[in-house]
Design a protein around this motif. Structure first.
Motif, PDB file in Angstrom:
ATOM      1  N   HIS A   9       0.791  -1.221   0.000  1.00 16.30           N
ATOM      2  CA  HIS A   9       0.000   0.000   0.000  1.00 16.30           C
ATOM      3  C   HIS A   9       0.821   1.268   0.000  1.00 16.30           C
ATOM      4  O   HIS A   9       0.367   2.265  -0.487  1.00 16.30           O
ATOM      5  N   VAL A  40       1.614   0.379   7.419  1.00 18.21           N
ATOM      6  CA  VAL A  40       0.425   1.218   7.566  1.00 18.21           C
ATOM      7  C   VAL A  40       0.725   2.291   8.602  1.00 18.21           C
ATOM      8  O   VAL A  40       0.888   1.995   9.781  1.00 18.21           O
ATOM      9  N   ASN A 143      -7.416   2.069   4.949  1.00 15.53           N
ATOM     10  CA  ASN A 143      -7.204   0.695   5.375  1.00 15.53           C
ATOM     11  C   ASN A 143      -8.542   0.133   5.830  1.00 15.53           C
ATOM     12  O   ASN A 143      -9.177   0.673   6.748  1.00 15.53           O
TER      13      ASN A 143
END
Length: 176
Positions: A9, A40, A143
């Motif tokens: 990501h 994240v 997310n």
């Protein structure tokens, strides 16, 4: 079409930097929802989730924060009702049947600006605003796990705290 955001990501780039203009490597935010737990960033650059356990912990923390936010909203309403000190009754004429005039009475309540209850409400309002922005920014990580934690925590908090909230409906109000 580049689908690299589905893997980890976060991608780095030297050409798109929001830093001090030194061209340092910068992580880019995803623009689509994804379910992952590698790299994240959660609110702060030093708070990075890299394992499933860390994501589970973040999920619980975000869930509890969203629940607290809902509880804080209800607590502020309750405190406001308890601190309302000045009560005034105002009567005003309203048209009645067959051209008669009826007197309708309205109750007006308020509180003093320079009082402890108002100061407490102000501090709690600031806390509520900060938490709401944190929750918004968490949701904006895209997310899926964290988005679910925000929504589920807010829903659970509303369910737990709002059931005793008194709702007064004015039957004369037509714009609900």
């Amino acid at each position: 079409m580049n689908h690299s955001h589905h893997m980890g990501h976060m991608t780095t780039t030297a050409s798109h930097s929001h830093g001090g203009g030194d061209g340092s490597m910068m992580m880019m935010m995803p623009m689509t929802f994804y379910f992952g737990f590698k790299n994240v960033e959660l609110l702060f650059s030093g708070l990075v989730i890299n394992t499933a356990g860390e994501m589970a912990g973040a999920f619980v923390a975000v869930f509890l924060l969203a629940m607290f936010y809902e509880g804080l909203k209800i607590a502020r309403e309750s405190l406001l009702r308890k601190s309302q000190v000045s009560i005034r009754y105002n009567s005003m004429p309203v048209p009645g049947p067959n051209g008669t005039i009826l007197m309708e009475t309205h109750k007006t309540v308020g509180q003093q600006m320079l009082s402890f209850p108002h100061l407490l409400q102000t501090v709690l309002h600031i806390i509520q605003v900060v938490i709401s922005y944190f929750l918004m920014l968490i949701f904006m990580t895209y997310n899926g796990y964290l988005c679910i934690a925000v929504a589920a925590g807010a829903g659970t908090g509303y369910f737990l705290f709002s059931w005793k909230k008194a709702v007064v409906v004015d039957i004369t109000e037509h714009c609900h």
